[in-house]
Design an enzyme around this catalytic site. Structure first.
Site, short mmCIF file in Angstrom:
data_model
loop_
_atom_site.label_atom_id
_atom_site.label_comp_id
_atom_site.label_asym_id
_atom_site.label_seq_id
_atom_site.Cartn_x
_atom_site.Cartn_y
_atom_site.Cartn_z
N ARG A 32 9.02 -3.50 4.72
CA ARG A 32 9.69 -3.90 3.64
C ARG A 32 11.23 -3.37 3.53
O ARG A 32 12.01 -4.19 2.88
CB ARG A 32 8.69 -3.38 2.66
CG ARG A 32 7.51 -4.29 2.15
CD ARG A 32 6.71 -3.62 0.92
NE ARG A 32 5.69 -4.72 0.82
CZ ARG A 32 4.67 -4.50 0.02
NH1 ARG A 32 4.47 -3.08 -0.13
NH2 ARG A 32 3.55 -5.31 -0.23
N GLY A 56 -0.61 -10.77 -4.25
CA GLY A 56 -1.03 -11.25 -5.36
C GLY A 56 0.10 -12.16 -6.34
O GLY A 56 -0.20 -13.39 -6.93
#
Ligand code: ADP
Ligand code: MG
Length: 394
Positions: A36, A372
């Protein structure tokens, strides 16, 4: 609605609040996986090179609204510095005097990294007073953290109302572009491959895909409930008995809309994930056995369906791929997508891990790290963190 792009902002000599997703796994103050940070670094570099005062911020882990030294972003600063190729000054504060002072001293091209946003109770509460303080640090707002865009938190949602100049960062823009194409404008045939552990938690996404796709391939633990709904004995397999009715409805809707549903016709079963597996016809599961992967015939069928597709979205492993004995189905799907000429998008934590394990990430059109957020986006839900960036929302 179009997203404002970071390129269109005037950032030179101006303070930019940059929301990133630097939520990395840490162990004893060490970054275990810097994916990330590596992905976020070019956004930081671009803004710094354009002469912005970059005020980077992120959450990390599940801090409970107060400082937790184990969840400090301090160890991330040197990693960001390395990947961005710019000095990064860590500020052990979010909106207090130390943060205000550090911002006041910063010069164009400087990069600051604030402490974990979730050390502040106002972050997850989207508290107006906290939003005001966070916004006061900067003149321009850029959000490049798609993975938290489905949360209406201060740094992802509430803060935006304080800025007249704001934009999506490039990672956010890329996610939205790829997922929008799949959701709103897929080239057909559009094939959705959905697997993973359970139907629950993905029900809206599954229903949405079953409405939009030409073919829905159901694999993994979630397929078991569909098999059960069709009257197949599934032994001790993971099933959601309370969702058999829902599964029947999805199958009926798909059939009424002319959507083809592909279910496993052969499976790998075992008495436990530790036991050796055997491949059987889907109607050959013994009472003490669980379905832990799809079989070779099903893999071949999926490869054929994917080969004919122009758009493929895949979420959810086809089996307990963490165990090599039950990974073949999942890896075969990854290979099928890699070999396809279609626009291919993969989303979901474990699915992305499987794609990396298979070594095919570079052969896919888009690997969504949104988790999600990607699934909610595909389900057609409005993501608060995206809505505030949309043109004309002001
Ligand atoms: P993603 O993170 O990609 O959205 P999920 O979290 O829904 O995927 O599901 C991943 C998990 O599903 C994996 O850990 C895998 O072991 C499990 N799984 C897949 N197939 C089965 C199965 N047949 N039985 C039990 N678990 C399964
Ligand atoms: Mg998962």
């Amino acid at each position: 609605m179009a997203l404002r792009s970071m390129d269109t902002l005037n950032v030179t000599g101006r303070r930019v609040l940059l929301r990133l997703d630097l939520n990395v796994p840490l162990k004893e103050g060490r970054v275990l996986d810097d994916t990330r940070v590596r992905e976020a670094a070019p956004t930081v570099r671009t803004l710094a090179e354009r002469g912005a005062i970059v005020i980077a911020c992120s959450h990390l882990g599940r801090a409970k609204g107060k400082p937790d030294p184990a969840l400090s972003l301090a160890p991330v600063a040197p990693v960001l510095e390395k990947h961005a190729g710019r000095p990064v000054r860590f500020v052990p504060d979010v909106v207090g005097q130390a943060a205000t002072n550090a911002v006041a001293q910063a010069k164009p091209g400087d990069v600051l990294l604030l402490e974990n946003l979730r050390f502040e109770a106002g972050e997850e509460k989207n508290d107006p007073a906290f939003c005001t303080k966070l916004a006061a640090l900067a003149e321009v707002y850029v959000n490049d953290a798609f993975g938290t865009a489905h949360r209406a938190h201060a740094s992802t949602a509430g803060v935006a109302a304080h800025f007249s100049e704001l934009a999506a960062g490039p990672l956010m823009a890329r996610e939205i572009a790829a997922l929008s194409k799949v959701r709103d404008n897929p080239e057909r045939p559009f094939v959705a491959v959905v697997g993973g552990a359970k139907i629950s938690g993905k029900l809206e996404t599954l229903t949405s895909l079953a409405n939009r796709a030409n073919t829905v391939v159901l694999v993994g633990g979630m397929a078991n409930t569909f098999l059960l709904a069709e009257g197949t004995a599934v032994g001790t397999s993971l099933v959601e008995a309370d969702l058999v009715g829902t599964a029947k409805e999805i199958l009926a809707t798909a059939s009424a809309r002319g959507v083809e549903v592909v279910l496993p016709t052969d499976v790998v079963v075992a008495t436990s994930p530790e036991a050796p597996g055997r491949t059987v016809n889907v109607d050959g599961v013994a009472a003490g056995e669980a379905i832990l992967d799809i079989g070779p015939r099903t893999q071949k069928r999926i490869a054929e369906v994917v080969a004919e597709a122009r758009t493929v979205f895949w979420n959810g492993p086809a089996g307990v791929f963490e165990k090599p004995a039950f990974a073949a189905g999942t890896l075969a799907i990854a290979q099928a997508l890699a070999a396809s000429r279609a626009f291919t998008v993969v989303g979901g934590g474990e699915s992305v891990a499987a794609v990396q394990q298979a070594g095919v990430a570079a052969k896919l059109s888009h690997v969504s790290t949104g988790g999600g957020a990607s699934l909610e986006f595909l389900a057609g839900e409005t993501l608060p963190g995206v809505a505030v960036l949309e043109e004309g929302n002001k």
